[in-house]
Scaffold this motif. Structure first.
Motif, PDB file in Angstrom:
ATOM      1  N   ILE A 181      71.241  34.732  24.676  1.00 24.05           N
ATOM      2  CA  ILE A 181      70.475  35.324  23.560  1.00 24.05           C
ATOM      3  C   ILE A 181      69.193  34.518  23.315  1.00 24.05           C
ATOM      4  O   ILE A 181      68.110  35.081  23.126  1.00 24.05           O
ATOM      5  CB  ILE A 181      71.358  35.384  22.285  1.00 24.05           C
ATOM      6  N   VAL A 182      69.342  33.189  23.344  1.00 23.53           N
ATOM      7  CA  VAL A 182      68.150  32.339  23.151  1.00 23.53           C
ATOM      8  C   VAL A 182      67.138  32.607  24.275  1.00 23.53           C
ATOM      9  O   VAL A 182      65.927  32.684  24.038  1.00 23.53           O
ATOM     10  CB  VAL A 182      68.560  30.843  23.106  1.00 23.53           C
ATOM     11  N   GLY A 183      67.650  32.800  25.498  1.00 22.53           N
ATOM     12  CA  GLY A 183      66.763  33.088  26.631  1.00 22.53           C
ATOM     13  C   GLY A 183      65.972  34.370  26.413  1.00 22.53           C
ATOM     14  O   GLY A 183      64.746  34.409  26.578  1.00 22.53           O
ATOM     15  N   VAL A 184      66.662  35.411  25.988  1.00 21.23           N
ATOM     16  CA  VAL A 184      66.009  36.711  25.760  1.00 21.23           C
ATOM     17  C   VAL A 184      64.987  36.614  24.627  1.00 21.23           C
ATOM     18  O   VAL A 184      63.858  37.114  24.724  1.00 21.23           O
ATOM     19  CB  VAL A 184      67.084  37.776  25.423  1.00 21.23           C
ATOM     20  N   ALA A 185      65.390  35.954  23.543  1.00 20.76           N
ATOM     21  CA  ALA A 185      64.472  35.813  22.403  1.00 20.76           C
ATOM     22  C   ALA A 185      63.245  35.008  22.828  1.00 20.76           C
ATOM     23  O   ALA A 185      62.113  35.331  22.436  1.00 20.76           O
ATOM     24  CB  ALA A 185      65.187  35.139  21.238  1.00 20.76           C
ATOM     25  N   GLY A 186      63.479  33.955  23.638  1.00 18.05           N
ATOM     26  CA  GLY A 186      62.372  33.114  24.101  1.00 18.05           C
ATOM     27  C   GLY A 186      61.359  33.918  24.915  1.00 18.05           C
ATOM     28  O   GLY A 186      60.147  33.711  24.804  1.00 18.05           O
ATOM     29  N   GLU A 187      61.853  34.863  25.721  1.00 23.89           N
ATOM     30  CA  GLU A 187      60.934  35.701  26.525  1.00 23.89           C
ATOM     31  C   GLU A 187      59.978  36.474  25.614  1.00 23.89           C
ATOM     32  O   GLU A 187      58.886  36.850  26.025  1.00 23.89           O
ATOM     33  CB  GLU A 187      61.737  36.716  27.350  1.00 23.89           C
ATOM     34  N   HIS A 188      60.448  36.745  24.395  1.00 24.48           N
ATOM     35  CA  HIS A 188      59.621  37.504  23.444  1.00 24.48           C
ATOM     36  C   HIS A 188      58.998  36.613  22.373  1.00 24.48           C
ATOM     37  O   HIS A 188      58.465  37.108  21.379  1.00 24.48           O
ATOM     38  CB  HIS A 188      60.463  38.593  22.788  1.00 24.48           C
ATOM     39  N   GLY A 189      59.114  35.313  22.557  1.00 25.24           N
ATOM     40  CA  GLY A 189      58.487  34.382  21.614  1.00 25.24           C
ATOM     41  C   GLY A 189      59.153  34.329  20.256  1.00 25.24           C
ATOM     42  O   GLY A 189      58.508  33.977  19.259  1.00 25.24           O
ATOM     43  N   VAL A 190      60.438  34.676  20.194  1.00 26.71           N
ATOM     44  CA  VAL A 190      61.132  34.678  18.894  1.00 26.71           C
ATOM     45  C   VAL A 190      62.035  33.445  18.795  1.00 26.71           C
ATOM     46  O   VAL A 190      62.938  33.259  19.608  1.00 26.71           O
ATOM     47  CB  VAL A 190      61.983  35.962  18.728  1.00 26.71           C
ATOM     48  N   PRO A 191      61.800  32.586  17.800  1.00 27.29           N
ATOM     49  CA  PRO A 191      62.676  31.419  17.610  1.00 27.29           C
ATOM     50  C   PRO A 191      64.078  31.840  17.181  1.00 27.29           C
ATOM     51  O   PRO A 191      64.246  32.875  16.531  1.00 27.29           O
ATOM     52  CB  PRO A 191      61.998  30.630  16.480  1.00 27.29           C
TER      53      PRO A 191
END
Ligand SMILES: Cc1ncc(COP(=O)(O)O)c(C=O)c1O
Length: 393
Positions: A181-191
């Motif tokens: 989940i952190v990986g996916v959020a990181g791809e979109h710049g979401v902390p």
């Protein structure tokens, strides 16, 4: 279908705790239980503090806190330079929320498996700043891949300023694939803030490899620490942007001292947390994890059978060391928070058994935990008494 056998007991472990032997304590998850060794360690520190308060607070306390921080960070697989001690997961989450500088138009994204108190905190911060709180629906039976997909579809890059996900959910006892989940959020710049209230002690090195911007976990649940002991780990880029809830003398000292020093307070719980971990280690951390998870699974099957729930309808938490298990309650029971509380109290009073009764997705659930101080007979007794109690509505 026959119930698989319970795990081998950890002999004598119950004597390490002060628990009332007349009560079955099947809800370690809510408030933990502190081993006597850690209680004694804390009492010795309190005695020292009362013998000479000035000396206790002004000579060596900061070093002792730093030593404890390094010890706990090492256990959790966290970087000690990016870790701060805090009192509990609720406080850690609030620290993160109010450090974000939310603005009108921003949103905080959560799932419907989130912890109620943290949701209230998000609601208040959103109300204060003009941001919005959006909740993603995640079915109880969603696979790890489906959970990641739901999050991926739910992100609104540029607008979602924080995603809050639980590593191990409270109401639904589910392990979430937080690294993915952190990986996916990181791809979109979401902390991402990982609410890992239950992870320390239950999951091996729960911070390592996740890469979350923020991670908060309680040591006072499965880590056997005195209550009021939690850790907030932050990614390097946030280290200097994190603000304490309460400003005190260490404000100019930066992270982590400005977070940790909260004025005159009782810091003895933190300092005795390593004594809690000592108990866990002396029993064997892996042995305790395997025992607790197997005992919770056993309890789920025994009580589930007694309530007529087919094994296929008993939720699987998704991890081999998860020591909390859910059992669906008959329809119409504990469908509101008040109803769940009332039933929990009735079970405690009538069956001398502490359990968690949860409401999730409009229905009631029983959550059972396994701990070293529990025995198979405690779940068997609950299985005998519960059907009759539930029948008397
Ligand atoms: C997922 C989750 N988050 C936060 C909390 C709050 O923990 P505390 O009351 O120690 O702040 C809990 C407590 O059970 C929890 O399960």
């Amino acid at each position: 279908m026959s119930v698989p056998p319970p795990p081998e007991p950890i002999t004598g472990a119950r004597l390490l705790f002060s628990l009332d032997p007349a009560v079955s304590h099947l809800n370690h998850g809510s408030f933990g239980a502190v081993p006597i060794v850690a209680q004694r360690a804390q009492q010795r520190l309190r005695d020292e503090m009362e013998a000479d308060p000035l000396r206790f607070f002004t000579q060596g306390l900061a070093d002792r806190i730093a030593h404890t921080r390094r010890h706990l960070a090492g256990f959790l697989g966290a970087d000690p330079d990016h870790t701060a001690l805090t009192t509990n997961a609720t406080t850690g989450a609030a620290v993160v929320l109010q450090s974000l500088g939310l603005r009108p138009g921003d949103e905080v994204l959560t799932t419907d498996h989130g912890y109620g108190a943290v949701d209230y905190s998000i609601d208040r911060e959103c109300h204060r700043t003009g941001a919005t709180h959006r909740v993603l629906r995640v079915p109880l039976t969603a696979t790890a891949e489906q959970v990641v997909q739901i999050v991926r579809d739910g992100l609104r890059p540029g607008r979602t300023r924080l995603l809050v996900v639980d590593q191990l959910t409270s109401a639904t006892a589910r392990l979430f694939p937080v690294a993915a989940i952190v990986g996916v959020a990181g791809e979109h710049g979401v902390p991402v803030l990982v609410d890992a209230a239950h992870a320390p002690g239950m999951l091996p090195a729960p911070v390592r490899g996740i890469g979350a911007d923020f991670w908060v976990g309680n040591l006072h649940k499965w880590g056997y620490a005195p209550r009021g002991t939690a850790v907030l780990a932050v990614a390097p880029r946030w280290r200097d942007r994190i603000e304490p809830l309460v400003v005190s003398w260490e404000q100019d000292s930066g992270f982590p001292a400005r977070l940790e020093w909260q004025g005159t307070s009782d810091y003895t719980a933190w300092l005795s947390a390593p004594a809690g971990l000592y108990t866990l280690r002396s029993l064997g951390v892996d042995r305790v994890r395997a025992h607790n998870a197997a005992l919770a699974a056993y309890g789920q099957r025994v009580v589930g059978d007694a309530l007529g729930v087919p094994p296929a309808d008993l939720p699987d938490p998704g991890g081999p060391t998860v020591a909390m298990r859910l059992i669906p309650l008959p329809a119409g029971l504990a469908t509101t928070r008040d109803g769940a509380r009332a039933l929990q109290t009735r079970i405690a009073e009538r069956l001398a058994t502490q359990v968690a009764v949860m409401t999730w997705d409009g229905r009631g659930w029983l959550r059972l935990c396994g701990q070293v101080y529990n025995s198979p007979e405690e779940y068997q007794r609950l299985a005998v008494g519960l059907p009759g109690l539930l029948a008397q509505r």
